[in-house]
Each structure stands twice: as structure tokens, then as C-alpha cells.
Design an enzyme around this catalytic site. Sequence first.
Site, PDB file in Angstrom:
ATOM      1  N   LEU A 144       0.831  -1.197   0.000  1.00 55.75           N
ATOM      2  CA  LEU A 144       0.000   0.000   0.000  1.00 55.75           C
ATOM      3  C   LEU A 144       0.870   1.253   0.000  1.00 55.75           C
ATOM      4  O   LEU A 144       1.966   1.256   0.572  1.00 55.75           O
ATOM      5  CB  LEU A 144      -0.916   0.030   1.235  1.00 55.75           C
ATOM      6  CG  LEU A 144      -1.961  -1.078   1.375  1.00 55.75           C
ATOM      7  CD1 LEU A 144      -2.729  -0.906   2.685  1.00 55.75           C
ATOM      8  CD2 LEU A 144      -2.912  -1.094   0.195  1.00 55.75           C
ATOM      9  N   ASP A 145       0.366   2.325  -0.608  1.00 57.72           N
ATOM     10  CA  ASP A 145       1.035   3.625  -0.522  1.00 57.72           C
ATOM     11  C   ASP A 145       1.109   4.072   0.939  1.00 57.72           C
ATOM     12  O   ASP A 145       0.322   3.634   1.779  1.00 57.72           O
ATOM     13  CB  ASP A 145       0.265   4.681  -1.315  1.00 57.72           C
ATOM     14  CG  ASP A 145       0.251   4.407  -2.812  1.00 57.72           C
ATOM     15  OD1 ASP A 145       1.172   3.735  -3.298  1.00 57.72           O
ATOM     16  OD2 ASP A 145      -0.698   4.872  -3.476  1.00 57.72           O
ATOM     17  N   ARG A 146       2.048   4.959   1.228  1.00 59.47           N
ATOM     18  CA  ARG A 146       2.240   5.451   2.591  1.00 59.47           C
ATOM     19  C   ARG A 146       0.933   5.941   3.226  1.00 59.47           C
ATOM     20  O   ARG A 146       0.615   5.607   4.360  1.00 59.47           O
ATOM     21  CB  ARG A 146       3.271   6.590   2.594  1.00 59.47           C
ATOM     22  CG  ARG A 146       3.453   7.255   3.959  1.00 59.47           C
ATOM     23  CD  ARG A 146       4.310   8.505   3.837  1.00 59.47           C
ATOM     24  NE  ARG A 146       5.662   8.176   3.463  1.00 59.47           N
ATOM     25  CZ  ARG A 146       6.630   7.871   4.340  1.00 59.47           C
ATOM     26  NH1 ARG A 146       6.355   7.855   5.651  1.00 59.47           N
ATOM     27  NH2 ARG A 146       7.839   7.603   3.932  1.00 59.47           N
TER      28      ARG A 146
END
Length: 310
Positions: A144-146
Site C-alpha cells: 500500500l502507498d504510505r
Amino acid sequence: MTPSSTAMSSDNRFRLSFTAEADGVGLRDFLAESGISRRALTAVKYKGGEILVNGEEKTVRQELQAGDVVTVIFPPEKPAKGLIPEDGELCVLYEDESVLILDKPSGQATIPSRDAPSGTLANFVAGKFRAEGTPATVHVVTRLDRDTSGIVCIAKNRHIHHLMSGKMQAGGVLKRYEAIVRGMFSNCKFFIDEPIGRREGSIIERMVRPDGLRAITEVRVLETTGTRGEEFTRLSVILHTGRTHQIRVHLAHIGHPLEGDTLYGGNAERIGRQALHCAGLSFSHPLTGAPIEVCSPVPEDMLAVAGFSR
């Protein structure tokens, strides 16, 4: 082929056992049919693993008989260079000898980068493995993105990562997200089938472009709140492909960027990150075939955007 047993060896190496069902099958072919990759066999041979037939070490040239028990003991793994094991809080949703499924908060990167070498989910998982004596590095299956919160799946060894990657490519891993956007939709369920590629001049941003890779996103409207002209809609989103920033790009492309997603035209007045959460993950277990289904509740910062309820 489903293994007849799984376990850790006395020295904590991961091992699988299979039972041959027919006479005259070569061990090399039997292992390939059992899902053991050529790369894994090379590692077993040269990096401290073993292949046993009825408890005795054999080469892959061995011919099997029905009822023979084949055991593959995988070599121990070392943490990847540059991955610093750290003690940190992890929210474990599911764990067994093969996979670790976590609930990642927004604001935490999944893996280290040059600018952020510590404090990531992978650093904390490496710390957990070190504390528990698990001889493995961190194999991220779903990333997942940050600023995207929710479910992340980790494989506990290279073989499991190989099996899970195959499932991903074959569409055998279902990821369901929830998203908050502005505006209303005329259809309660629809698909976005648009190719995605890198935006010229950017190493981060993606866009819909004819020469991009095919990307398919399934969208379903869950609820809409707000006053006329200031509506907010909560969406359930399922990925049928796995392109970088796929949900963010597709929703922006149809004029409904994620709330808070300033990279793709979202408004950050009500939430300081993209309003995207991985809420569900399901797949059949890579070894046993048993169904695995994990859920994560939508965090409060997303619900508070427009007073949505659980």
C-alpha cells in the site's frame, strides 16, 4: 499438489512434505508439479537446504514410488541488506507458518526507501521475525502507498511468496478497498477499464494513456451524504489488475479524485491524506487451499469526512 504436512525443522528452517501417488515419477518433475520453483531448488541445493525421500537425502534424479514421502527443507533466509529490524507496533489480523496479514495505519510506508530507511511496516516485521527467531526476510505480497491505510499481506519465505505471486497474476487474490470522493454517481455499480502509464516528466505520477497497461477497476456506490452541490460518496472498490496508483488514477480520470489526494486533484480541506483504505483481502491458502478472508474497519478519519457511519 497439496503438501501432506508443513512444519519447521529442528533448526527452524521451513519445510514441506508431500506424498507421491504414482510409481515412476522423477523427483524433479514431482517437485515442479508440487509448486517448487527451479529457483527454489537451486537455493535448496547451494544455500543450505535439503531434499529427503522417506527421510534420506536424495538428488532430483531420484525416481519415486507411490507412497514415498518427499520432504523439502528450505534454506534459512537472512534479512535483506538495508532492511533494519526495528521494534514497533504491528496490528496482526491473521498469522500462520506461511503468511502474516497486517493492518497498516496511514502515514506509514510499507517498505523502506532512500529517504525513509526506518519506521516502515517492513522494518517492524523484520524486528518481529528477529525477536521470534524466524529465519526469513520480509516478502511483501500486497503493498500500500504510505497514506493508504489497511490490509497488507506478507509471505514468510520465498516459496510462499512465489506461490502468492502466482495467485496474484492469476487473479486469485481479491482486494477490496473503500474510498471517499466528492459528488454523486448515476450508476450504483460500474467498471473503469482504462490503460495506465507513467506521466511524462514524473517518476511518481501515473495517468490514463493509450499506450499504458490495461487496468480494470470495479466500483460500487455504498452511500452518499451532504447537501446539493456538496455531496460526498463512499465507494467500495475492487481491483481486477494491480497497476501503480490504479484507484487514484481511475477515479481522478472520471472526475471524482479521492478526497485528500492532492497529487491527483483531490481536496485536502477535510482529510490530510488520500481517503483510501484496503478493507478486505481474500484468497485460498497457498499450501492448504483453505479460504482466507480478512477484513479491516474503515478508520475514523475517513468516516469523519462527511459523517459516514460504520
